[in-house]
Scaffold this motif. Structure first.
Motif, mmCIF file in Angstrom:
data_model
loop_
_atom_site.group_PDB
_atom_site.id
_atom_site.type_symbol
_atom_site.label_atom_id
_atom_site.label_comp_id
_atom_site.label_asym_id
_atom_site.label_seq_id
_atom_site.Cartn_x
_atom_site.Cartn_y
_atom_site.Cartn_z
ATOM 1 N N ARG A 43 0.831 -1.208 0.000
ATOM 2 C CA ARG A 43 0.000 0.000 0.000
ATOM 3 C C ARG A 43 0.864 1.257 0.000
ATOM 4 O O ARG A 43 0.526 2.247 -0.657
ATOM 5 C CB ARG A 43 -0.935 -0.001 1.207
ATOM 6 N N LEU A 44 1.968 1.231 0.730
ATOM 7 C CA LEU A 44 2.867 2.381 0.737
ATOM 8 C C LEU A 44 3.510 2.593 -0.638
ATOM 9 O O LEU A 44 3.639 3.726 -1.101
ATOM 10 C CB LEU A 44 3.950 2.211 1.807
ATOM 11 N N VAL A 45 3.901 1.492 -1.274
ATOM 12 C CA VAL A 45 4.472 1.590 -2.626
ATOM 13 C C VAL A 45 3.435 2.183 -3.574
ATOM 14 O O VAL A 45 3.750 3.049 -4.406
ATOM 15 C CB VAL A 45 4.972 0.213 -3.113
ATOM 16 N N GLU A 46 2.215 1.753 -3.435
ATOM 17 C CA GLU A 46 1.123 2.288 -4.254
ATOM 18 C C GLU A 46 0.957 3.795 -4.027
ATOM 19 O O GLU A 46 0.795 4.570 -4.967
ATOM 20 C CB GLU A 46 -0.170 1.555 -3.886
ATOM 21 N N LEU A 47 1.026 4.209 -2.766
ATOM 22 C CA LEU A 47 0.913 5.627 -2.432
ATOM 23 C C LEU A 47 2.066 6.423 -3.019
ATOM 24 O O LEU A 47 1.859 7.492 -3.609
ATOM 25 C CB LEU A 47 0.868 5.820 -0.911
ATOM 26 N N VAL A 48 3.277 5.916 -2.901
ATOM 27 C CA VAL A 48 4.446 6.600 -3.459
ATOM 28 C C VAL A 48 4.300 6.735 -4.965
ATOM 29 O O VAL A 48 4.557 7.798 -5.537
ATOM 30 C CB VAL A 48 5.753 5.869 -3.087
ATOM 31 N N ASP A 49 3.872 5.662 -5.625
ATOM 32 C CA ASP A 49 3.667 5.727 -7.079
ATOM 33 C C ASP A 49 2.653 6.807 -7.438
ATOM 34 O O ASP A 49 2.862 7.591 -8.357
ATOM 35 C CB ASP A 49 3.198 4.369 -7.620
ATOM 36 N N TRP A 50 1.562 6.849 -6.697
ATOM 37 C CA TRP A 50 0.523 7.850 -6.952
ATOM 38 C C TRP A 50 1.062 9.260 -6.724
ATOM 39 O O TRP A 50 0.845 10.157 -7.546
ATOM 40 C CB TRP A 50 -0.690 7.584 -6.068
ATOM 41 N N LEU A 51 1.779 9.459 -5.623
ATOM 42 C CA LEU A 51 2.328 10.784 -5.326
ATOM 43 C C LEU A 51 3.344 11.212 -6.380
ATOM 44 O O LEU A 51 3.383 12.383 -6.770
ATOM 45 C CB LEU A 51 2.965 10.804 -3.928
ATOM 46 N N GLU A 52 4.155 10.263 -6.853
ATOM 47 C CA GLU A 52 5.127 10.603 -7.895
ATOM 48 C C GLU A 52 4.435 10.938 -9.215
ATOM 49 O O GLU A 52 4.899 11.797 -9.951
ATOM 50 C CB GLU A 52 6.151 9.492 -8.059
ATOM 51 N N GLU A 53 3.325 10.274 -9.492
ATOM 52 C CA GLU A 53 2.558 10.627 -10.686
ATOM 53 C C GLU A 53 2.019 12.051 -10.569
ATOM 54 O O GLU A 53 2.011 12.809 -11.531
ATOM 55 C CB GLU A 53 1.386 9.664 -10.881
ATOM 56 N N GLU A 54 1.546 12.396 -9.368
ATOM 57 C CA GLU A 54 0.948 13.709 -9.142
ATOM 58 C C GLU A 54 1.978 14.824 -9.042
ATOM 59 O O GLU A 54 1.747 15.938 -9.512
ATOM 60 C CB GLU A 54 0.112 13.695 -7.849
ATOM 61 N N HIS A 55 3.124 14.542 -8.389
ATOM 62 C CA HIS A 55 4.068 15.609 -8.045
ATOM 63 C C HIS A 55 5.460 15.428 -8.620
ATOM 64 O O HIS A 55 6.338 16.252 -8.369
ATOM 65 C CB HIS A 55 4.177 15.720 -6.515
ATOM 66 N N GLY A 56 5.671 14.369 -9.358
ATOM 67 C CA GLY A 56 6.991 14.100 -9.906
ATOM 68 C C GLY A 56 7.820 13.251 -8.951
ATOM 69 O O GLY A 56 7.483 13.119 -7.782
ATOM 70 N N PRO A 57 8.914 12.701 -9.465
ATOM 71 C CA PRO A 57 9.751 11.825 -8.639
ATOM 72 C C PRO A 57 10.455 12.598 -7.523
ATOM 73 O O PRO A 57 10.678 13.799 -7.624
ATOM 74 C CB PRO A 57 10.755 11.242 -9.626
ATOM 75 N N VAL A 58 10.804 11.868 -6.480
ATOM 76 C CA VAL A 58 11.548 12.442 -5.369
ATOM 77 C C VAL A 58 12.966 12.714 -5.848
ATOM 78 O O VAL A 58 13.602 11.859 -6.473
ATOM 79 C CB VAL A 58 11.559 11.461 -4.170
#
Length: 91
Positions: A43-58
Motif C-alpha cells: 500500500r505504501l508503494v502504491e501511495l508513493v507511485d501515486w504521489l510521484e505521478e501527481e508531483h513528480g519523482p523524489v
C-alpha cells in the motif's frame, strides 16, 4: 477475530528458519504478521507511485534531507534510551 484455515506451500529451508523465530507466537501468528507487513508495504508503494505521478519523482536532495532527518531521529532515540537506562539504574 475470525480466522480461516488454508494450505500454503513454503520452501522447506525458509520454513525451518521461521519455525525457530516463530516458536513462542506460533507459526500462524508469524505468517499473519508477515502478510500484514507485506500488505502495508504494498500500500505504501502504491501511495508513493501515486504521489510521484501527481508531483513528480523524489529528488536526490529530498532523499538526502530525509536521510539526515532520520539520522537525527536515531541520535535522539539513542539519547532518550540512554537517559532512560540511567534512570532505571538509579532506581
Amino acid at each position: 477475530m475470525a480466522t480461516k484455515k488454508m494450505t500454503v506451500t513454503i520452501p522447506e529451508d525458509l520454513l525451518e528458519e521461521i519455525r525457530g523465530e516463530a516458536a513462542e507466537r506460533g507459526l500462524s501468528a508469524y505468517v499473519a504478521e508477515a502478510l500484514r507487513f507485506k500488505r502495508d508495504r504494498d500500500r505504501l508503494v502504491e501511495l508513493v507511485d501515486w504521489l510521484e505521478e501527481e508531483h513528480g519523482p523524489v529528488t536526490e536532495g529530498e532523499r538526502a534531507a530525509v536521510r539526515d532527518e532520520l539520522d537525527d531521529l536515531d541520535v535522539e532515540h539513542a539519547r532518550r534510551a540512554a537517559r532512560q537506562n540511567r534512570a532505571g539504574e538509579a532506581a
